[in-house]
Write a protein that holds these residues in place. Structure first.
Motif, short mmCIF file in Angstrom:
data_model
loop_
_atom_site.label_atom_id
_atom_site.label_comp_id
_atom_site.label_asym_id
_atom_site.label_seq_id
_atom_site.Cartn_x
_atom_site.Cartn_y
_atom_site.Cartn_z
N TYR A 250 0.83 -1.21 0.00
CA TYR A 250 0.00 0.00 0.00
C TYR A 250 0.86 1.26 0.00
CZ TYR A 250 -4.03 2.96 1.14
OH TYR A 250 -5.03 3.90 1.10
N TYR B 223 -6.58 11.90 1.83
CA TYR B 223 -7.30 11.01 0.92
C TYR B 223 -7.72 11.74 -0.36
CZ TYR B 223 -7.81 6.97 4.03
OH TYR B 223 -7.57 5.86 4.79
N ASN C 98 -12.34 2.64 -11.39
CA ASN C 98 -12.94 2.66 -10.06
C ASN C 98 -14.46 2.75 -10.10
OD1 ASN C 98 -10.94 2.35 -8.01
ND2 ASN C 98 -10.13 4.36 -8.51
N LYS D 1 -8.87 -4.21 -7.74
CA LYS D 1 -8.03 -5.06 -6.90
C LYS D 1 -7.27 -6.08 -7.74
CE LYS D 1 -10.68 -4.70 -2.61
NZ LYS D 1 -11.51 -5.41 -1.62
N GLY E 271 0.12 5.77 4.53
CA GLY E 271 -0.56 4.49 4.35
C GLY E 271 -0.09 3.42 5.29
N ALA F 249 -2.86 1.99 7.14
CA ALA F 249 -4.02 1.53 6.35
C ALA F 249 -4.47 0.13 6.75
CB ALA F 249 -3.68 1.55 4.86
N THR G 159 -7.82 -1.04 8.50
CA THR G 159 -9.07 -1.38 7.80
C THR G 159 -9.25 -2.88 7.67
OG1 THR G 159 -7.99 -1.28 5.62
CG2 THR G 159 -8.94 0.76 6.46
N SER H 225 -5.71 2.78 -5.91
CA SER H 225 -6.07 2.51 -4.52
C SER H 225 -6.44 3.80 -3.79
CB SER H 225 -4.91 1.83 -3.79
OG SER H 225 -4.63 0.57 -4.35
N ALA H 226 -5.67 4.86 -4.02
CA ALA H 226 -5.92 6.12 -3.32
C ALA H 226 -7.28 6.70 -3.69
CB ALA H 226 -4.81 7.12 -3.66
N SER I 115 -9.99 4.54 -2.06
CA SER I 115 -10.06 4.79 -0.62
C SER I 115 -10.72 6.14 -0.33
CB SER I 115 -8.66 4.75 -0.01
OG SER I 115 -8.06 3.49 -0.19
N ARG J 62 -14.38 5.93 -0.84
CA ARG J 62 -14.98 5.16 0.26
C ARG J 62 -15.19 6.05 1.48
NH1 ARG J 62 -12.93 2.51 4.73
NH2 ARG J 62 -13.90 0.54 5.35
N LEU J 63 -14.19 6.89 1.80
CA LEU J 63 -14.31 7.80 2.93
C LEU J 63 -15.41 8.83 2.68
CD1 LEU J 63 -13.34 8.97 5.63
CD2 LEU J 63 -11.60 10.24 4.36
#
Length: 440
Positions: A20, A96, A135, A143, A205, A208, A211, A291-292, A295, A298-299
């Motif tokens: 990560y 983020y 995304n 993933k 990270g 991270a 999570t 990934s960033a 994430s 998601r936040l």
């Protein structure tokens, strides 16, 4: 109610955390650090590693006390105060929300060095467009792509270090072991700390893995150990890599500081390797950006769903894809600022939010364990007072060592957070809504 299976071991969690952090970023920012420190990049990473280890200790303490997702936000909220917890979450949101911008800006700078005829803005827009589409389509696809591409960047990083060693050994005037990358005449501590403030970007990270609490065996033991190991291993990778690269290229003169490793790759490996390196670095930036952005969305979705941000915009999922499209698109829109910023300011701006969150997590240890604890012996004084105080001093020192424009932007972001918190809580008369990260 469905629950995730606890299948992850300590090794699996550590590997996730190292991946990560994207270790190849040490090459991506090498030129900026060399220019800032006067050719003492490894010294900057030593200072950054020490500061991050004290903070990692605090994260480990709080992860053991509160094994929940949410990291800095949850720790500060539970240990100190919900309103201060909101500001910790606001600081994390800065990281983020703007991290994809910095990631894609670094990748675009290297592609522009390789293809100068193509404007850098074109590469920035390409990164934003492709990553946003992936995304939106779904995290499962993201993933799967990440898993394959992560291996590529690790192999390129190993090859780069190996060629640096070979390059140094081929020059009889250059010793393989030297203290010069760490200590030399004329070195200035303020410059080293300025470099360390930027170098901390590479560590973003390390927390991270919090999570993964619901999927980890014995999370109260495993997660704290993993946080410390990830920080320690990451620091060793960054120090060792920058040491050998500094030996291979002790000069601070580059055609472009934003893409200095491209020039070094050509010197140590020729045209073939520079192409391989470029592929590896771009792969690293692409996977990290993927990934960033995921994430961050998601936040934002969690904040929209729980009423912290407007639910109509952020708290909805696409019926077709099952992803928070509005949040993902917003992250892409914010990244357009990369068209007007340089790498140094963007990474420093992000680090401001990180240092603020790190400071509050260190403070949380003092509140929870020292002020809230019953035992006040020598061991507790060292673990729950001295170490977190050292972590606070280190992160605050790094914060004031940042680029001046980044500090101004960071303080502006913090002021906006205080204003929004006042509006959200009716003039600070009631508590802010609580976020539920586990369900995001």
């Amino acid at each position: 109610m469905a629950h995730l299976q606890r299948t992850l071991s300590l090794g699996s969690v550590v590997l996730f955390g190292i991946a990560y952090m994207t270790p190849i970023i040490v090459l991506g920012t090498f030129g900026i650090l060399a220019d800032t420190t006067g050719g003492l990049v490894p010294a900057a990473y030593v200072a950054a590693s020490l500061a991050m280890l004290f903070t990692a200790l605090s994260y480990a303490r709080m992860a053991a006390a509160f094994p929940v997702a949410g990291s800095a936000y949850s720790y500060v909220r539970k240990a100190i105060n919900p309103k201060l917890g909101f500001l910790a979450g606001w600081a994390v949101l800065l990281d983020y929300l703007f991290l994809p911008m910095a990631i894609w800006l670094i990748g675009a700078a290297y592609l522009h060095s390789a293809f100068p005829a193509v404007p850098q803005a074109v590469w920035v827009l390409a990164f934003i467009g492709v990553t946003t589409v992936i995304n939106v389509v779904g995290l499962r696809l993201a993933k799967n792509i990440n898993g394959v591409l992560m291996v590529v960047q690790f192999l390129v990083l190993i090859a780069f270090v190996g060629l640096c060693v070979h390059y140094v050994l081929g020059d009889a005037s250059k010793p393989l072991w030297s203290l010069e990358p760490f200590l030399k005449d004329g070195m200035q501590l303020p410059l080293i700390m300025s470099g360390a403030a930027i170098a901390c970007y590479s560590f973003l990270g390390f927390d991270a893995v919090s999570t993964l609490t619901e999927e980890t065996r014995e999370p109260r033991k495993t997660i704290p150990r993993a946080i410390l190991l990830i920080t320690l291993i990451g620091g060793l990778i960054f120090i060792a890599t920058s040491y050998f690269v500094q030996l291979a290229h002790p000069s601070v003169e580059f055609q472009s500081t934003d893409s200095a490793a491209y020039e070094i790759a050509r010197n140590i490996g020729g045209d073939v390797f520079v192409s391989i390196f470029l592929i590896g670095l771009i792969v690293g930036q692409f996977t990290s950006g993927l990934s960033a952005q995921a994430s961050a969305s998601r936040l934002l979705f969690a904040m929209g769903r729980d009423g912290v941000l407007p639910q109509s915009v952020f708290g909805r999922l696409s019926e077709r894809f099952g992803t928070p499209v509005g949040s993902i698109v917003l992250c892409g829109g914010v990244a357009l600022l990369a068209l007007r910023m340089d790498v140094t300011t963007s990474t420093s701006f992000i680090n401001f939010g990180a240092f603020l969150a790190f400071t509050l997590v260190n403070l949380s240890v003092i509140f929870h364990y020292w002020l809230g604890g019953e035992r006040r012996g020598l061991r507790e004084r060292v673990q729950f007072l001295l170490f977190p105080l050292l972590g606070m001093v280190a992160t605050l020192w790094l914060m004031v060592s940042l680029d001046h424009l980044a500090i101004i932007l960071g303080l502006t972001w913090l002021a906006l957070g205080v204003i929004y918190l006042g509006w959200l809580t009716g003039g600070f008369r009631r508590q802010p809504p609580e976020l539920s990260f586990e369900e995001a």
